[in-house]
Write a protein that holds these residues in place. Structure first.
Motif, PDB file in Angstrom:
ATOM      1  N   LEU A   1      56.442 -18.175 -70.948  1.00  0.00           N
ATOM      2  CA  LEU A   1      55.370 -17.415 -71.786  1.00  0.00           C
ATOM      3  C   LEU A   1      54.073 -17.835 -72.039  1.00  0.00           C
ATOM      4  O   LEU A   1      53.394 -16.866 -72.235  1.00  0.00           O
ATOM      5  CB  LEU A   1      56.447 -17.693 -73.353  1.00  0.00           C
ATOM      6  N   VAL A   2      53.912 -18.877 -71.959  1.00  0.00           N
ATOM      7  CA  VAL A   2      52.541 -19.511 -71.919  1.00  0.00           C
ATOM      8  C   VAL A   2      51.615 -18.896 -70.983  1.00  0.00           C
ATOM      9  O   VAL A   2      50.467 -18.330 -70.907  1.00  0.00           O
ATOM     10  CB  VAL A   2      52.439 -21.068 -72.114  1.00  0.00           C
ATOM     11  N   GLY A   3      52.198 -18.898 -69.530  1.00  0.00           N
ATOM     12  CA  GLY A   3      51.600 -18.431 -68.505  1.00  0.00           C
ATOM     13  C   GLY A   3      51.378 -17.081 -68.536  1.00  0.00           C
ATOM     14  O   GLY A   3      50.110 -16.479 -68.114  1.00  0.00           O
ATOM     15  N   ALA A   4      52.315 -16.388 -69.013  1.00  0.00           N
ATOM     16  CA  ALA A   4      52.114 -14.804 -69.184  1.00  0.00           C
ATOM     17  C   ALA A   4      50.973 -14.561 -70.343  1.00  0.00           C
ATOM     18  O   ALA A   4      50.369 -13.590 -69.995  1.00  0.00           O
ATOM     19  CB  ALA A   4      53.605 -14.074 -69.754  1.00  0.00           C
ATOM     20  N   CYS A   5      51.016 -15.045 -71.194  1.00  0.00           N
ATOM     21  CA  CYS A   5      50.211 -15.153 -72.295  1.00  0.00           C
ATOM     22  C   CYS A   5      48.533 -15.276 -71.696  1.00  0.00           C
ATOM     23  O   CYS A   5      47.686 -14.473 -71.952  1.00  0.00           O
ATOM     24  CB  CYS A   5      50.398 -15.963 -73.606  1.00  0.00           C
ATOM     25  N   ASN A   6      48.597 -16.385 -71.230  1.00  0.00           N
ATOM     26  CA  ASN A   6      47.209 -16.822 -70.694  1.00  0.00           C
ATOM     27  C   ASN A   6      46.663 -15.852 -69.699  1.00  0.00           C
ATOM     28  O   ASN A   6      45.448 -15.327 -69.817  1.00  0.00           O
ATOM     29  CB  ASN A   6      47.309 -18.204 -69.772  1.00  0.00           C
ATOM     30  N   PHE A   7      47.553 -15.374 -68.790  1.00  0.00           N
ATOM     31  CA  PHE A   7      46.841 -14.130 -67.850  1.00  0.00           C
ATOM     32  C   PHE A   7      46.785 -12.917 -68.222  1.00  0.00           C
ATOM     33  O   PHE A   7      45.985 -12.166 -67.689  1.00  0.00           O
ATOM     34  CB  PHE A   7      47.702 -14.434 -66.530  1.00  0.00           C
ATOM     35  N   SER A   8      47.502 -12.506 -69.305  1.00  0.00           N
ATOM     36  CA  SER A   8      47.356 -11.142 -69.848  1.00  0.00           C
ATOM     37  C   SER A   8      46.041 -11.185 -70.365  1.00  0.00           C
ATOM     38  O   SER A   8      45.418 -10.132 -70.581  1.00  0.00           O
ATOM     39  CB  SER A   8      48.441 -10.905 -71.037  1.00  0.00           C
ATOM     40  N   VAL A   9      45.583 -12.274 -71.304  1.00  0.00           N
ATOM     41  CA  VAL A   9      44.257 -12.221 -71.887  1.00  0.00           C
ATOM     42  C   VAL A   9      43.106 -12.376 -70.846  1.00  0.00           C
ATOM     43  O   VAL A   9      42.036 -11.825 -70.959  1.00  0.00           O
ATOM     44  CB  VAL A   9      44.320 -13.217 -73.030  1.00  0.00           C
ATOM     45  N   THR A  10      43.363 -13.328 -69.919  1.00  0.00           N
ATOM     46  CA  THR A  10      42.301 -13.596 -68.985  1.00  0.00           C
ATOM     47  C   THR A  10      41.980 -12.371 -68.164  1.00  0.00           C
ATOM     48  O   THR A  10      40.764 -12.032 -67.893  1.00  0.00           O
ATOM     49  CB  THR A  10      42.749 -14.922 -68.239  1.00  0.00           C
ATOM     50  N   TYR A  11      42.829 -11.635 -67.718  1.00  0.00           N
ATOM     51  CA  TYR A  11      42.440 -10.440 -66.917  1.00  0.00           C
ATOM     52  C   TYR A  11      42.179  -9.246 -67.562  1.00  0.00           C
ATOM     53  O   TYR A  11      41.453  -8.383 -66.905  1.00  0.00           O
ATOM     54  CB  TYR A  11      43.782 -10.089 -66.099  1.00  0.00           C
ATOM     55  N   PHE A  12      42.360  -9.177 -68.779  1.00  0.00           N
ATOM     56  CA  PHE A  12      41.811  -8.048 -69.596  1.00  0.00           C
ATOM     57  C   PHE A  12      41.092  -8.349 -70.861  1.00  0.00           C
ATOM     58  O   PHE A  12      40.556  -7.358 -71.380  1.00  0.00           O
ATOM     59  CB  PHE A  12      43.213  -7.248 -70.327  1.00  0.00           C
TER      60      PHE A  12
END
Length: 654
Positions: A318-329
Motif C-alpha cells: 500500500l505504501v509503494g502504491a501510494c508513493n508512486f501514484s503521487v510521484t508520477y502525477f
C-alpha cells in the motif's frame, strides 16, 4: 597472482601457519580472509560509496520520467502510452529483484552487484538512443532489471556489515541516497529536458554508473560462509517458472489497464478481454508454482502463515502504491494545470526528497537510540495521509506554501514507515527466516509500486476522458479530445476557452488520483496497527543465541555421525554411507524453525532420526547477517514447515 574475491573459500586447503603463542605447542593457525564484520573502516566506506551511488542512480531512474513524459509523448505522439515508461521499469524491478538474492549467494556480493550495475547502465544507454516509444519502453524494462538488483544487493551488503540495532541507523543513511535520487529525478529530468533534451537526461548518468562499478569491484572483497557455485549451478537454482508466470501475470494486467482505460477500448475488444483472462490464469499459475512446484520459489509461502511478515508486506504494498501514484502525477499538476516549465514542475518534488532523507535518518536514529520502533510508527505513520489530503486540495490559485510544502508530510511519514517496518520484520523472524522474509516484503513493495502507477494511470485517463467529453461538444470534439489525451503540450496551442476546459479536466482527473493515494495510505496505517513492538537488543541476542546453538548442534551431529560411520566400517569393513565425509559434510539434526511468535523468533524443533526434510528450498536471499549457507538443505528449506509424512532423512548433503 590473481586477486582473491568474496567467492573464494574462507579456509583454503593446505594453507596453515603457526601462531606465536601456539608455536611451542605445535598448534597450526589457519589463515583466513576477513569477514564482513572484520573489514577496515576505509574498506567499509569504499563499499558504501559504491553501493549507495548505485541505489542513488536506481532511485533517480524511478522518478526521472514523470517530468519528461510531456516532451517524450510530444515527440512520439503517444502520451496515452507514457505510463508504460514507469510501469515497464517497475515491472522489471518487481519481477527480477527477488532473483538477486540468489545471485548474491552463488555469485558473491560483488558479482551480483556488478551484474545489476551492468543491466542498469546498458538499459539507460538504450533509453537515450531510442527512436520510438516501443524501443524506449523495452529499454526501460532492461534498466529496471538492473535497478531492482541495485536495491537488493545494497540491502544485503549493508546487512552483512552491521548488527541489527546499528543496521537501522545505517539503513537510514542509505535511504537518504534513495530519497535523494527519487527527489532529484524530477528536477534533474525537467532541467536537462529544458536545456539539452530528454535523451541527455539518460546519457549523462553513464559516467556515474562506471564510477559505481569501479568502487564496488575494488572494495567488495570480504567473504561470507557458504558454498559458491558456478554458472551452471546458478542457472539450475533460478525459479524460472515462478518468475515467468509472475512477469506474464503482471504484464497482462498492465496491458489490460492500458487498453481498457488509457486507450478507452470497449470490453468487447479482444485486446481488452484477452489480457485480463491471461492475467487471472497466470496469477493462479504463479501461486500454484510457488506453493507446489518450484524448489526455490521467489515467493516464500511459509511467510503467509506468519502474522508480522503478512502485515508488513501488506503495508509495503500500500505504501509503494501510494508513493508512486503521487510521484508520477504530482509534477503533472504544475506542467499541465498551471502551465509551468518541466524544470519548475520537477522542482516541486525536491521537498519530498528532503523530507524522505530526513525521515529515514530520524527513524534510524530513534531506533538506534531507543531500541524500539512501534511508537514512532504510530505517530509519524499518519503523516502520509495528511500529506495526500493536502495535495488533493490543490487549486490553480494555491499559494506557494501549499504548492511546495504539502508533499513534505508524505515523504517524511513514508520514510519513517519503511524504515521501521524493515526492522520490525527482521526483529520478529529467526535468523534462518530473515532473508526469506525480507525478500517476501520487497516483492510486495515492488508489486505495490507497479500497481500504483498502473492503477492510478487508468483512473487518471478514465476520469480525464469523461471530463473532456463533458466540456467539448464541437464537431471535431472527438479528434480534439484524442489530441489532448495523447499530447499534454497540445493544451498550450488551444484557444483560451478550450484551454480552460482542458486544464479543468486535467485538474479533476489528477485530484482523483490524489484521493486514491490518500485512501491507500490510510489503509496502510490501519494494516500496521496490529504489528507488535520488540526490543531490538533482546531480539538480536536471541537470534545470536539460537545461531550459536545450531552451530554447536551441527558440530555435535557431525562428530556423532563420523563416529558411527567409523564404528560401522571397523566392524563390517564397509562404510554405511556411500559418500565420503570429505565430499559430503554432515548436517545438523534439527528441523526448520516454526513460525515466529509475537514474543520473539521461533525456536528450532528437534526431529527424529530417519526423517529427511522436504527438499524445496525457499530462500531467495542469503543471510541478512552474512552467516547462513543456503546451499544447505537445513537452512535452504527453513521457510517451509516439514511435512510429518516425509521420511528417509540422510545425514549427508547432496
Amino acid at each position: 597472482m590473481a586477486e582473491p574475491t568474496e567467492r573464494d573459500p574462507l579456509i583454503k586447503k593446505g594453507t596453515v601457519s603457526t601462531s606465536a603463542d601456539g608455536a611451542s605447542r605445535g598448534e597450526p593457525e589457519i589463515k583466513r580472509r576477513l569477514g564482513p564484520l572484520e573489514i577496515s573502516a576505509s574498506n567499509r566506506r569504499g563499499i558504501l560509496a559504491g553501493i549507495w551511488l548505485g541505489t542513488f542512480l536506481g532511485s533517480l531512474n524511478l522518478t526521472l520520467v514523470p517530468t519528461m513524459m510531456p516532451s517524450i509523448s510530444s515527440e512520439f505522439q503517444k502520451f496515452h502510452q507514457a505510463s508504460w515508461l514507469g510501469t515497464a521499469y517497475l515491472l522489471a524491478t518487481c519481477t527480477f529483484t527477488p532473483l538477486y538474492g540468489r545471485l548474491s549467494n552463488v555469485m558473491g556480493r560483488r558479482g551480483a552487484n556488478n551484474t545489476a550495475i551492468a543491466f542498469a547502465a546498458i538499459g539507460t544507454i538504450m533509453c537515450g538512443l531510442s527512436r520510438n516509444m516501443e524501443s524506449l519502453i523495452a529499454a526501460r524494462f532492461l534498466a529496471g532489471i538492473g535497478g531492482g538488483g541495485l536495491f537488493t544487493t545494497s540491502t544485503i551488503i549493508v546487512s552483512d556489515m552491521y548488527t541489527l540495532r546499528n543496521r537501522g541507523l545505517v539503513q537510514g543513511v542509505a535511504s537518504c541516497f534513495n530519497g535523494l535520487g527519487m527527489g532529484l529525478g524530477g528536477p534533474f529530468g525537467g532541467l536537462i529536458t529544458d536545456l539539452l533534451g530528454w535523451r541527455a537526461a539518460f546519457l549523462l548518468q553513464i559516467p556515474l554508473f562506471v564510477l559505481a562499478l569501479i568502487l564496488t569491484q575494488y572494495n567488495i572483497r570480504y567473504v561470507t560462509p557458504g558454498k559458491s557455485k558456478g554458472t551452471m549451478e546458478v542457472l539450475k537454482r533460478i525459479d524460472y517458472f515462478g518468475s515467468l508466470t509472475l512477469l506474464v501475470a503482471i504484464g497482462s494486467l498492465l496491458f489490460f489497464l492500458s487498453t481498457r482505460y488509457n486507450e478507452s477500448l470497449p470490453w468487447s475488444e479482444a485486446r481488452v478481454i484477452t489480457p485480463l483472462i491471461l492475467a487471472i490464469i497466470f496469477f493462479l499459475g504463479f501461486l500454484g508454482v510457488e506453493l507446489f512446484v518450484a524448489k526455490e520459489p521467489v515467493l516464500a509461502p511459509g511467510m503467509l502463515q506468519q502474522k508480522v511478515p503478512v502485515l508488513v508486506s501488506a503495508s509495503n504494498f500500500l505504501v509503494g502504491a501510494c508513493n508512486f501514484s503521487v510521484t508520477y502525477f504530482f509534477p503533472m499538476w504544475f506542467q499541465v494545470v498551471t502551465l509551468q516549465s518541466a524544470s519548475t514542475a520537477g522542482m516541486h518534488l525536491m521537498p519530498n526528497s528532503v523530507s524522505m532523507s530526513t525521515g529515514s535518518l530520524f527513524a534510524g536514529w530513534m531506533m538506534h537510540r531507543t531500541g524500539r520502533y512501534k511508537r514512532i510508527n504510530l505517530i509519524f505513520g499518519i503523516f502520509p495521509f495528511i500529506g495526500t489530503t493536502l495535495i488533493s486540495r490543490l487549486r490553480e490559485d494555491s499559494g506557494p506554501v501549499q504548492s511546495w510544502l504539502s508533499i513534505i508530510p508524505l515523504g517524511f511519514g513514508n520514510a519513517v514507515v519503511l524504515q521501521t517496518m524493515l526492522i520490525a520484520l527482521l526483529s520478529h523472524l529467526p535468523e534462518s527466516h530473515m532473508a526469506v522474509g525480507t525478500g517476501f516484503g520487497q516483492l510486495f513493495r515492488g508489486l505495490g509500486q507497479v500497481s500504483g502507477v498502473a492503477i492510478s494511470s487508468a483512473i487518471f485517463q478514465s476520469r480525464l476522458d469523461a471530463e473532456l467529453r463533458k466540456r467539448f461538444h464541437t464537431p471535431d470534439a472527438e479528434n480534439l479530445i484524442l489530441q489532448i489525451r495523447r499530447n499534454s503540450n497540445y493544451i498550450r496551442e488551444l484557444l483560451p476557452e478550450q484551454q480552460g476546459y482542458a486544464r479543468d479536466s486535467y485538474a479533476l482527473a489528477l485530484k482523483t488520483v490524489y484521493i486514491f493515494a490518500s485512501c491507500l495510505t490510510l489503509s496502510a496505517y490501519l494494516v500496521r496497527l496490529p504489528i507488535p513492538d520488540q526490543d531490538l537488543d533482546k531480539a538480536h541476542a536471541r537470534r545470536r543465541a539460537q545461531a550459536e546453538a545450531r552451530r554447536n548442534s551441527t558440530a555435535e551431529a557431525g562428530t556423532t555421525n563420523a563416529n558411527a560411520v567409523a564404528s560401522t566400517s571397523n566392524s563390517t569393513g564397509v562404510p554405511t554411507n556411500t559418500e565420503s565425509a570429505e565430499s559430503s559434510p554432515t548436517e545438523t539434526e534439527t528441523e526448520p524453525e516454526g513460525p515466529a511468535t509475537e514474543g520473539g523468533p521461533a525456536t528450532p524443533r528437534p526431529i527424529a532420526a530417519g526423517r529427511r526434510p522436504h527438499r524445496r528450498r525457499m530462500s531467495t536471499f542469503e543471510s541478512m547477517d552474512g552467516t547462513m549457507d543456503l546451499e544447505s538443505d537445513r537452512i535452504g528449506g527453513s521457510a517451509r514447515d516439514v511435512p510429518s509424512s516425509v521420511e528417509g532423512r540422510s545425514l549427508t548433503s547432496r
